[in-house]
Design an enzyme around this catalytic site. Structure first.
Site, PDB file in Angstrom:
ATOM      1  N   HIS A   1       0.830  -1.215   0.000  1.00  0.00           N
ATOM      2  CA  HIS A   1       0.000   0.000   0.000  1.00  0.00           C
ATOM      3  C   HIS A   1       0.861   1.261   0.000  1.00  0.00           C
ATOM      4  CE1 HIS A   1      -3.769  -2.274   0.488  1.00  0.00           C
ATOM      5  NE2 HIS A   1      -2.922  -3.158   0.971  1.00  0.00           N
TER       6      HIS A   1
ATOM      7  N   HIS B   1      -7.886  -6.843   1.453  1.00  0.00           N
ATOM      8  CA  HIS B   1      -7.165  -5.930   2.347  1.00  0.00           C
ATOM      9  C   HIS B   1      -7.859  -5.818   3.707  1.00  0.00           C
ATOM     10  CE1 HIS B   1      -4.688  -2.739   3.731  1.00  0.00           C
ATOM     11  NE2 HIS B   1      -5.434  -1.729   3.369  1.00  0.00           N
TER      12      HIS B   1
END
Ligand code: NAG
Ligand code: NAG
Ligand code: NAG
Length: 267
Positions: A96, A106
């Site tokens: 990220h 995620h």
């Protein structure tokens, strides 16, 4: 040979010669038709301005919740100066980092187990017509703000340009917790009342830095599986309007996100 046979023979000869010629042009040279297509495409794209909306990966690029930025992530393991044939580096980055896309896995463990990783992100969603909008500078992206933006059904990709860009937050090494992003009700509004599938934002998270909100925003968007947040965009040189976006994450199998190159073509 009879006359009839002779003409049959010459027709066959002619046919096979033609076949050979067309085979040669298919494999050897480019047909005039294809060449014309290439020239048309070339002039079509040459007229268009390209805007790079990805940030450069540099040690001072901010990193979520960190004061120190990305730091030294690039490591030269072979160097010409030291007698190696080539310069060769490795790099180690969070999935990220900088301009990046989030995969459903995620925030949602079940989807991670189902293989909803960076490799599975839909290229059709990540590439196509896009609307760049300015958001009110004194507010986060709430349901009320979303309602006021009035984004019509049918618009599939939107990049939200916020006060983060004015404040140049992506150019500041130290993480800024008060960045602008979606509130829980703003994300819920987007899911319920728009057709937006690509959600672009100009800082490191699509959800505001309040634990409850950041989770709810990500659950609302990623839970849909077909919505892709692209975070950390560089919208410094972009004016609101319609463009074509091209975002290409790496094919990181089991990756919960991926650094992503994003560009805009002016329409
Ligand atoms: C190769 O690495 C050296 C460091 O050993 C660096 O100074 C040089 O600029 C590099 N060359 C290229 C072409 O990247
Ligand atoms: C090159 O070699 C020197 C001496 O062994 C070492 O200090 C240095 O870190 C090396 N640099 C690279 C880029 O491998
Ligand atoms: C957005 O939310 C964050 C986190 O609650 C807050 O610090 C910030 O002041 C808000 N921004 C605006 C413009 O209201």
């Amino acid at each position: 040979m009879t006359n009839h046979n002779t003409s049959l023979f010459s027709s066959l000869l002619l046919l096979s010669l033609l076949a050979l010629v067309s085979l040669a042009s298919a494999h050897g040279t480019v047909s005039t038709y294809d060449l014309q297509k290439i020239k048309e495409e070339e002039s079509y794209y040459r007229q268009k301005k390209v805007i790079d909306i990805s940030h450069k990966y540099v040690p001072d690029l901010p990193s979520y919740a960190s004061k120190k930025g990305l730091g030294d992530f690039l490591n030269l393991v072979g160097s010409i100066k030291n007698g190696s044939l080539v310069n060769l580096s490795t790099f180690k980055l969070s999935t990220h980092s900088g301009t990046h896309a989030d995969a459903p896995g995620h925030f949602i463990d079940k989807l991670f187990d189902m293989g909803c990783d960076a490799d599975s992100l839909d290229l059709r969603t990540l590439n196509g017509p896009v609307l760049v909008v300015d958001t009110p500078r004194d507010k986060n992206i709430t349901a009320e703000v979303m309602r006021s933006l009035n984004i019509p059904r049918g618009v599939k990709r939107v990049l939200f340009r916020t006060s983060n860009t004015d404040k140049r937050l992506m150019h500041q090494k130290e993480f800024e917790p008060s960045y602008t992003a979606f509130t829980a009700d703003g994300a819920e509004y987007l899911v319920q009342n728009t057709d937006i599938k690509l959600v672009g934002i100009d800082y490191l998270s699509v959800g505001i830095n309040v634990r409850d909100d950041i989770s709810k925003v990500h659950y609302a968007l990623l839970g849909r599986k077909d919505i892709i947040p692209v975070e950390g965009l560089n919208l410094d040189n972009v004016v609101p309007g319609v463009y074509t976006v091209h975002c290409l994450p790496l094919r990181l199998v089991h990756g919960d996100g991926s650094p992503t190159r994003c560009i805009l073509f002016q329409c």
